[in-house]
Design a protein around this motif. Structure first.
Motif, short mmCIF file in Angstrom:
data_model
loop_
_atom_site.label_atom_id
_atom_site.label_comp_id
_atom_site.label_asym_id
_atom_site.label_seq_id
_atom_site.Cartn_x
_atom_site.Cartn_y
_atom_site.Cartn_z
N LEU A 18 0.94 -1.02 0.01
CA LEU A 18 -0.07 0.10 0.09
C LEU A 18 1.05 1.21 0.08
CD1 LEU A 18 -2.78 1.14 0.33
CD2 LEU A 18 -2.74 1.07 2.66
N LYS A 19 0.84 1.99 -1.12
CA LYS A 19 1.64 3.32 -1.34
C LYS A 19 0.81 4.24 -0.55
CE LYS A 19 4.08 1.93 -5.49
NZ LYS A 19 4.51 2.42 -6.82
N PHE A 20 1.62 5.50 -0.29
CA PHE A 20 0.94 6.74 0.26
C PHE A 20 -0.12 7.25 -0.94
CE2 PHE A 20 4.51 6.52 3.17
CZ PHE A 20 3.88 6.90 4.65
N SER A 21 0.33 7.12 -2.09
CA SER A 21 -0.59 7.58 -3.31
C SER A 21 -1.79 6.99 -3.40
CB SER A 21 0.46 7.78 -4.46
OG SER A 21 0.80 6.51 -4.86
N ASP A 22 -1.62 5.80 -2.85
CA ASP A 22 -3.10 4.76 -3.04
C ASP A 22 -4.03 5.03 -2.09
OD1 ASP A 22 -1.54 3.41 -4.82
OD2 ASP A 22 -1.11 1.85 -3.76
N ILE A 23 -3.84 6.13 -1.14
CA ILE A 23 -4.89 6.39 0.01
C ILE A 23 -5.81 7.48 -0.72
CG2 ILE A 23 -5.15 7.44 2.27
CD1 ILE A 23 -3.95 4.84 2.41
N PRO A 24 -6.98 7.44 -0.72
CA PRO A 24 -7.88 8.20 -1.29
C PRO A 24 -8.03 9.61 -0.32
CG PRO A 24 -9.11 6.54 -0.36
CD PRO A 24 -7.72 5.94 -0.25
N ASN A 25 -8.54 10.67 -1.01
CA ASN A 25 -8.61 11.93 -0.54
C ASN A 25 -9.91 11.88 0.33
OD1 ASN A 25 -6.42 12.85 -1.56
ND2 ASN A 25 -7.59 14.13 -3.21
N GLY A 26 -10.15 12.80 1.46
CA GLY A 26 -11.47 12.75 2.26
C GLY A 26 -11.45 11.79 3.36
N VAL A 27 -12.77 11.58 3.75
CA VAL A 27 -12.88 10.71 5.00
C VAL A 27 -12.46 9.37 4.47
CG1 VAL A 27 -14.81 9.83 6.36
CG2 VAL A 27 -14.66 12.29 5.63
N ASP A 28 -12.83 8.91 3.14
CA ASP A 28 -12.65 7.48 2.88
C ASP A 28 -10.94 7.02 3.01
OD1 ASP A 28 -15.16 7.21 2.18
OD2 ASP A 28 -14.79 7.89 -0.30
N GLY A 29 -10.04 8.01 3.25
CA GLY A 29 -8.76 7.46 3.40
C GLY A 29 -8.48 6.95 4.68
N ILE A 30 -9.32 7.19 5.59
CA ILE A 30 -9.20 6.58 6.96
C ILE A 30 -9.54 4.99 7.00
CG2 ILE A 30 -11.32 6.83 8.03
CD1 ILE A 30 -8.19 7.18 9.90
N ARG A 31 -10.44 4.71 6.06
CA ARG A 31 -10.75 3.19 5.76
C ARG A 31 -9.77 2.53 5.06
NH1 ARG A 31 -15.51 5.76 4.33
NH2 ARG A 31 -16.83 6.18 5.91
N ALA A 32 -8.77 3.24 4.29
CA ALA A 32 -7.87 2.55 3.51
C ALA A 32 -6.52 2.22 4.36
CB ALA A 32 -7.44 3.26 2.39
N ILE A 33 -6.41 2.69 5.52
CA ILE A 33 -5.24 2.56 6.62
C ILE A 33 -5.42 1.20 7.05
CG2 ILE A 33 -3.91 3.42 8.41
CD1 ILE A 33 -4.97 6.11 7.64
N PRO A 34 -4.45 0.35 7.18
CA PRO A 34 -4.63 -1.01 7.77
C PRO A 34 -4.89 -0.83 9.28
CG PRO A 34 -2.62 -1.10 6.40
CD PRO A 34 -3.05 0.38 6.58
N THR A 35 -5.42 -1.61 9.95
CA THR A 35 -5.75 -1.67 11.33
C THR A 35 -4.37 -1.40 12.30
OG1 THR A 35 -7.45 -3.39 11.11
CG2 THR A 35 -6.72 -3.00 13.29
N GLN A 36 -3.27 -2.02 12.05
CA GLN A 36 -2.01 -1.90 12.74
C GLN A 36 -1.74 -0.46 12.57
OE1 GLN A 36 -2.27 -4.13 10.43
NE2 GLN A 36 -2.33 -6.00 11.51
N GLY A 37 -1.82 0.42 11.46
CA GLY A 37 -1.53 1.76 11.35
C GLY A 37 -2.27 2.53 12.19
N LEU A 38 -3.55 2.20 12.03
CA LEU A 38 -4.63 3.02 12.94
C LEU A 38 -4.30 3.03 14.33
CD1 LEU A 38 -7.99 2.13 11.13
CD2 LEU A 38 -6.67 4.50 11.30
N LEU A 39 -3.89 1.61 14.95
CA LEU A 39 -3.55 1.63 16.34
C LEU A 39 -2.07 2.46 16.66
CD1 LEU A 39 -3.93 -2.40 16.93
CD2 LEU A 39 -5.44 -0.17 17.84
N GLN A 40 -1.20 2.47 15.68
CA GLN A 40 -0.09 3.39 15.93
C GLN A 40 -0.59 4.70 15.95
OE1 GLN A 40 2.54 2.37 12.62
NE2 GLN A 40 3.54 0.76 13.47
N ILE A 41 -1.58 5.22 15.02
CA ILE A 41 -1.98 6.46 15.35
C ILE A 41 -2.54 6.79 16.70
CG2 ILE A 41 -3.65 8.33 14.25
CD1 ILE A 41 -3.15 6.81 11.66
N LEU A 42 -3.25 5.89 17.02
CA LEU A 42 -4.11 5.95 18.26
C LEU A 42 -3.10 6.01 19.69
CD1 LEU A 42 -7.42 4.02 17.92
CD2 LEU A 42 -6.91 6.46 17.80
N PHE A 43 -2.19 5.34 19.44
CA PHE A 43 -0.87 5.17 20.59
C PHE A 43 -0.38 6.64 20.48
CE2 PHE A 43 -1.14 0.19 20.64
CZ PHE A 43 -1.93 0.20 21.46
#
Length: 142
Positions: free
Chosen positions: A97-122
């Motif tokens: 998954l490249k950074f350029s593959d992340i869509p713009n807007g709110v849909d971008g949060i759904r494209a991030i893997p679960t481990q990445g979301l956990l890193q952001i929350l930590f």
């Protein structure tokens, strides 16, 4: 004819001359205890917390200042991402998954893997509890 042309040019040239301005002081004189006091209404406190919990007022002010700064950084990040300014490389090499593959807007949060979301929350928890604690009332977070 030449005189009329010259007179009209001279008259329009005065439009580009800076008008004299009065000198005045820009120094702000603020009483820290009266922040939020708006004449003629007074302090806006619809829930009455300033009267019932005055010790919590400074903490609420510090938390509002901190969260306002975080929100400003988030808006800058959103503007940059929505203008397709992205990092080179991979967000998640294991998922290809490249950074350029992340869509713009709110849909971008759904494209991030679960481990990445956990890193952001930590990281949010680290910022909230250790780096910028709400007990630091002066607003100087470094």
């Amino acid at each position: 004819m030449k005189f009329a042309l010259f007179a009209s040019l001279a008259a329009t040239a005065s439009a580009f001359h800076a008008a004299p301005s009065a000198r005045f002081s820009t120094a702000v004189q603020v009483n820290e205890l009266e922040l939020g006091n708006t004449a003629p209404l007074g302090v806006y406190d619809p829930l009455g917390w300033l009267d019932t919990e005055p010790e919590a007022f400074e903490r609420r002010r510090a938390v509002e200042r901190k969260h306002g700064r975080i929100a400003m950084a988030a808006v800058v990040g959103t503007i940059v991402h929505n203008n397709d300014i992205e990092f080179d490389g991979y967000l998640s090499p294991s998922n290809n998954l490249k950074f350029s593959d992340i869509p713009n807007g709110v849909d971008g949060i759904r494209a991030i893997p679960t481990q990445g979301l956990l890193q952001i929350l930590f990281f949010f928890a680290l910022v909230e509890l250790a780096w910028m604690p709400a007990s630091q009332y002066d607003g100087d977070y470094g």
